[in-house]
Motif scaffolding. Structure first.
Motif, PDB file in Angstrom:
ATOM      1  N   CYS A  60     -14.487  50.172  79.707  1.00 10.08           N
ATOM      2  CA  CYS A  60     -14.292  48.787  79.294  1.00 10.08           C
ATOM      3  C   CYS A  60     -13.195  48.160  80.150  1.00 10.08           C
ATOM      4  CB  CYS A  60     -13.917  48.712  77.821  1.00 10.08           C
ATOM      5  SG  CYS A  60     -13.533  47.045  77.244  1.00 10.08           S
ATOM      6  N   ALA A  61     -13.471  46.973  80.707  1.00 13.07           N
ATOM      7  CA  ALA A  61     -12.519  46.285  81.573  1.00 13.07           C
ATOM      8  C   ALA A  61     -11.326  45.739  80.798  1.00 13.07           C
ATOM      9  CB  ALA A  61     -13.217  45.146  82.312  1.00 13.07           C
ATOM     10  N   ILE A  69     -23.693  51.062  77.327  1.00 12.11           N
ATOM     11  CA  ILE A  69     -24.467  49.863  77.652  1.00 12.11           C
ATOM     12  C   ILE A  69     -25.899  50.218  78.038  1.00 12.11           C
ATOM     13  CG2 ILE A  69     -22.469  48.463  78.319  1.00 12.11           C
ATOM     14  CD1 ILE A  69     -22.961  49.317  81.201  1.00 12.11           C
ATOM     15  N   PRO A  70     -26.860  49.309  77.777  1.00 12.41           N
ATOM     16  CA  PRO A  70     -28.265  49.605  78.076  1.00 12.41           C
ATOM     17  C   PRO A  70     -28.695  49.230  79.487  1.00 12.41           C
ATOM     18  CG  PRO A  70     -28.125  47.576  76.857  1.00 12.41           C
ATOM     19  CD  PRO A  70     -26.716  48.111  76.969  1.00 12.41           C
ATOM     20  N   PHE A  71     -27.731  49.092  80.391  1.00 12.62           N
ATOM     21  CA  PHE A  71     -28.057  48.749  81.781  1.00 12.62           C
ATOM     22  C   PHE A  71     -27.130  49.512  82.707  1.00 12.62           C
ATOM     23  CE2 PHE A  71     -25.067  45.654  80.085  1.00 12.62           C
ATOM     24  CZ  PHE A  71     -24.070  45.639  81.039  1.00 12.62           C
ATOM     25  N   GLU A  72     -27.519  49.627  83.951  1.00 13.51           N
ATOM     26  CA  GLU A  72     -26.723  50.330  84.958  1.00 13.51           C
ATOM     27  C   GLU A  72     -25.533  49.454  85.342  1.00 13.51           C
ATOM     28  OE1 GLU A  72     -26.025  53.635  87.195  1.00 13.51           O
ATOM     29  OE2 GLU A  72     -28.016  53.394  86.324  1.00 13.51           O
ATOM     30  N   PRO A  73     -24.305  49.931  85.143  1.00 12.79           N
ATOM     31  CA  PRO A  73     -23.141  49.099  85.499  1.00 12.79           C
ATOM     32  C   PRO A  73     -23.031  48.915  87.009  1.00 12.79           C
ATOM     33  CG  PRO A  73     -22.426  51.290  84.832  1.00 12.79           C
ATOM     34  CD  PRO A  73     -23.911  51.227  84.609  1.00 12.79           C
ATOM     35  N   CYS A  81     -16.642  46.914  76.093  1.00 15.95           N
ATOM     36  CA  CYS A  81     -17.155  47.621  74.924  1.00 15.95           C
ATOM     37  C   CYS A  81     -17.583  46.583  73.885  1.00 15.95           C
ATOM     38  CB  CYS A  81     -16.102  48.565  74.356  1.00 15.95           C
ATOM     39  SG  CYS A  81     -14.653  47.736  73.652  1.00 15.95           S
ATOM     40  N   SER A  82     -18.251  47.007  72.865  1.00 16.54           N
ATOM     41  CA  SER A  82     -18.767  46.091  71.847  1.00 16.54           C
ATOM     42  C   SER A  82     -17.663  45.274  71.195  1.00 16.54           C
ATOM     43  CB  SER A  82     -19.524  46.868  70.770  1.00 16.54           C
ATOM     44  OG  SER A  82     -20.619  47.532  71.335  1.00 16.54           O
TER      45      SER A  82
END
Length: 91
Positions: A60-61, A69-73, A81-82
Motif C-alpha cells: 500500500c502506497a 488486488i484483482p489486477f497486476e500492479p 489497501c482497502s
C-alpha cells in the motif's frame, strides 16, 4: 401499496417471494423488471465470476501494509489497501 409476490426462479425453477420492501426498493432505484432468480441462484451467479479471479499482493502506497488486488500492479501507479482507498474516497 406493494404486496408480496411469489415468483419462479428461471434457473432452478423454485418459487421465491418478492417482498413488498424489495418492490419498493426496486421502484426507488428505477428498476422496471422484477427479479428473475431466487437469492441462492443470484448469489451463486455472482460468486461464479469471482472463483476464477487471481488476486495479487502489493504494498500500500499510503500505510505500507499488504494490499490484495484483482489486477497486476504497475510500477508507475500507486496501489492502496482497502482501508486507505476507502479513506481517500471519503475525502
Amino acid at each position: 401499496m406493494y404486496e408480496d409476490k411469489t415468483l419462479t426462479c428461471k434457473d432452478c425453477g423454485n418459487e421465491f417471494t418478492f417482498t413488498a420492501g424489495e418492490q419498493e426498493f426496486y421502484a426507488e432505484k428505477g428498476f422496471v423488471n422484477e427479479p428473475q432468480r431466487c437469492k441462492d441462484c443470484r448469489d451463486a451467479r455472482k460468486n461464479a465470476s469471482r472463483e476464477g479471479r487471481v488476486m495479487h499482493e502489493a504494498t500500500c502506497a499510503a500505510c505500507g501494509g499488504v494490499a490484495k488486488i484483482p489486477f497486476e500492479p504497475r510500477e508507475d501507479r500507486p496501489v492502496y489497501c482497502s482501508e486507505c482507498f476507502a479513506k481517500m474516497r471519503e475525502e
